[in-house]
Scaffold this active site. Structure first.
Site, mmCIF file in Angstrom:
data_model
loop_
_atom_site.group_PDB
_atom_site.id
_atom_site.type_symbol
_atom_site.label_atom_id
_atom_site.label_comp_id
_atom_site.label_asym_id
_atom_site.label_seq_id
_atom_site.Cartn_x
_atom_site.Cartn_y
_atom_site.Cartn_z
ATOM 1 N N SER A 64 -67.011 -84.355 -51.000
ATOM 2 C CA SER A 64 -66.787 -83.850 -49.629
ATOM 3 C C SER A 64 -66.799 -84.975 -48.602
ATOM 4 C CB SER A 64 -67.822 -82.777 -49.277
ATOM 5 O OG SER A 64 -69.129 -83.218 -49.570
ATOM 6 N N HIS A 72 -69.133 -79.704 -57.651
ATOM 7 C CA HIS A 72 -69.758 -80.212 -56.417
ATOM 8 C C HIS A 72 -70.521 -79.053 -55.767
ATOM 9 C CE1 HIS A 72 -70.465 -82.734 -53.029
ATOM 10 N NE2 HIS A 72 -69.331 -82.615 -52.395
ATOM 11 N N HIS A 79 -75.922 -85.480 -62.474
ATOM 12 C CA HIS A 79 -75.438 -86.078 -61.231
ATOM 13 C C HIS A 79 -74.691 -87.369 -61.544
ATOM 14 C CE1 HIS A 79 -75.320 -87.549 -57.095
ATOM 15 N NE2 HIS A 79 -75.456 -86.276 -56.775
ATOM 16 N N ARG A 135 -83.977 -83.676 -53.160
ATOM 17 C CA ARG A 135 -83.596 -82.470 -52.397
ATOM 18 C C ARG A 135 -84.021 -81.222 -53.171
ATOM 19 N NH1 ARG A 135 -77.304 -83.578 -51.855
ATOM 20 N NH2 ARG A 135 -77.694 -83.891 -54.073
ATOM 21 N N ASP A 183 -78.586 -78.236 -56.123
ATOM 22 C CA ASP A 183 -78.062 -76.877 -56.255
ATOM 23 C C ASP A 183 -78.879 -75.988 -57.191
ATOM 24 O OD1 ASP A 183 -75.838 -77.426 -54.562
ATOM 25 O OD2 ASP A 183 -74.922 -78.531 -56.208
#
Ligand code: CMX
Length: 440
Positions: free
Chosen positions: A240, A270, A317, A326, A374
């Protein structure tokens, strides 16, 4: 000093560093490219510059030099909250300075003046079939706003000047970050709440107002603030951020650029992975047919996915080689929230966390068996009642706007060139392979 004036000083002070690097040291070699990297998605090739965030494979993301806990600690907090406002984070991302409360208040006030989304934007989204994916709606919403791009108007004015072009990017970027939560809330209410829209509350900061506009409780205000900050930026090479940078490098305005960035975020490898994680969990629960999840049946479900040739969503990743901080920040939020830490879905996600790294290691393909952002994010949304999991990537997109918009503001400030890497043919690769490398 107002944010734009501070930014002007920062950009002007920074410019000579970029100019000197290109003029005096432009031929210094900083990397080499292998055939693997050429065919394999340009992995690890150092060919982008940003000072806004840096992703260390072992440590994870730092925003402007600060880890996630350091960032949350340093920034002024929203009134009555343990979390900073998104506006204070925006100031920090753009300038690298921790703002004072007065500076944060100015940004909050400035965003209020920018939040007026034209009605034709809503009309354009409403004209789409209601079962369009919400990422399509978000991308269309951003594109519909392009008509009022200040950067495009400046370019077309006949007075375009590279030295000040960043100022109109800043204007568009600020409009986008102020408006995108309003558009996202509209999409949420349109798709899932029978088009019952809730008006902006002008007293609230961005995160709190988003919570209000999707009909959420007070507690969700912090979820929104945390979520948007955590998803904001992950240096420049992810799909992105890179797409936004690439498209803007052709001097396409921020609306064209971020709409394109969102289209990349909508890919399952993604940002869409957060939707996929919930889909995977729901499918697993269906198969359990009321039985308790155990380490054994989770292991089996993971192997079933891998043996079917699919990826385990939320794991792996391209850069990270440890648990994504995160993920950890969201896991800690769950552990510190009474009710959430005992939630059955959180417990299941925690069990997947215990199990998946071992299974993925045994499977032996992924270079990183650890969870990414995620894997954890949907659980929090689900707990607070945002159960429409195809909306989760929109939430990611609202946060990611902060990083992408801060980056292209600086791109223009420093006059970065149009992006244009060189391609080669398979014949060329075979020739260089036979020769043991390309002769320079
Ligand atoms: N499950 C199964 N296999 C996986 C895997 C996973 N979670 N992660 C990687 N692999 C596989 C790859 O598909 C690849 O297989 P092939 O050799 O058959 O092509 C192999 O392991 C090597 O991949 P890698 O170098 O470790 O990872 P990449 O840099 O190619 O890809 C990523 C990174 C994120 C796309 C990948 O790990 C993945 O597909 N993860 C699941 C989807 C996901 O969670 N995406 C979200 C990432 C964070 C974000 O951007 O939001």
């Amino acid at each position: 000093m107002a944010l734009k004036d501070t930014l002007k000083q920062k950009i002007e002070a920074h410019r000579p560093r970029t100019t000197r690097l290109t003029k005096e040291f432009g031929k210094v070699i900083i990397d080499q490219v292998t055939i693997d990297q050429c065919i394999g998605g340009a992995r690890d090739i150092r060919s982008l510059v940003t000072d806004i965030s840096y992703l260390d494979p072992q440590e994870g993301i730092r925003f402007r030099g600060k880890t996630i806990p350091e960032t949350f600690e340093a920034l002024p907090k929203a009134a009555g909250s343990a979390y900073p406002t998104v506006e204070s984070f925006w100031y920090f991302l753009l300038t690298g300075d921790v703002p004072t409360q007065a500076q944060v208040d100015e940004v909050v006030a400035e965003w209020k003046t920018r939040q007026n989304v034209p009605s034709y934007v809503f009309d354009a989204i409403r004209a789409l079939p209601r079962d369009s994916h919400p990422m399509v709606m978000l991308s269309v919403g951003i594109m519909a706003m392009q008509k009022d791009s200040k950067f495009a108007a400046f370019y077309n004015s006949g007075k375009f000047n590279k030295m000040v072009a960043w100022e109109s990017v800043y204007e568009d970027a600020s409009d986008i970050v102020a408006r995108i939560p309003i558009v996202a809330a509209f999409i949420y209410n349109l798709k899932y709440k029978g088009d019952k829209q809730i008006a902006i509350d002008p007293k609230l900061d961005m995160g709190a107002n988003f919570a209000h506009m999707i009909g959420q409780s007070d507690q969700y205000k912090d979820v929104a603030r945390m979520y948007f900050i955590l998803h904001s930026d992950h240096e420049s090479g992810n799909v992105s951020a890179h797409t936004t940078h690439l498209v803007h490098s052709a001097l396409s305005d921020p609306y064209y650029a971020y709409s394109a960035g969102l289209n990349g975020l909508a890919g399952p490898l993604h940002g869409l992975a957060n939707q996929e994680v919930l889909g995977w969990i729901m499918e697993f629960q269906k198969k359990l047919n009321g039985a308790e999840p155990t380490k054994e049946n989770v292991t089996k479900a993971l192997w079933d996915t891998l043996n079917a040739g699919q990826v385990v969503p939320g794991y792996g990743h391209a850069v990270l080689r440890k648990t994504d901080p995160r993920y950890t920040a969201q896991r800690e939020f769950c552990l510190n929230t009474p009710g959430l830490k005992d939630d059955p879905l959180f417990k299941l996600v925690a069990m997947i966390f215990e199990t998946a790294p071992g299974v993925l290691t045994e499977h032996g393909k992924t270079k990183n068996p650890w969870p990414n952002v995620d894997a954890q994010s949907g659980v929090i949304q689900w707990y607070y009642g945002v159960k429409e999991w195809d909306f989760y990537t929109v939430l990611f997109g609202v946060g990611r706007a902060l990083g992408c918009m801060a980056n292209i503001t600086w791109d223009r400030g420093l006059g970065y060139a149009i992006e244009r890497p060189k391609s080669v043919t398979t014949d060329m690769l075979e020739k260089w392979a036979a020769e043991g490398g390309r002769k320079f």
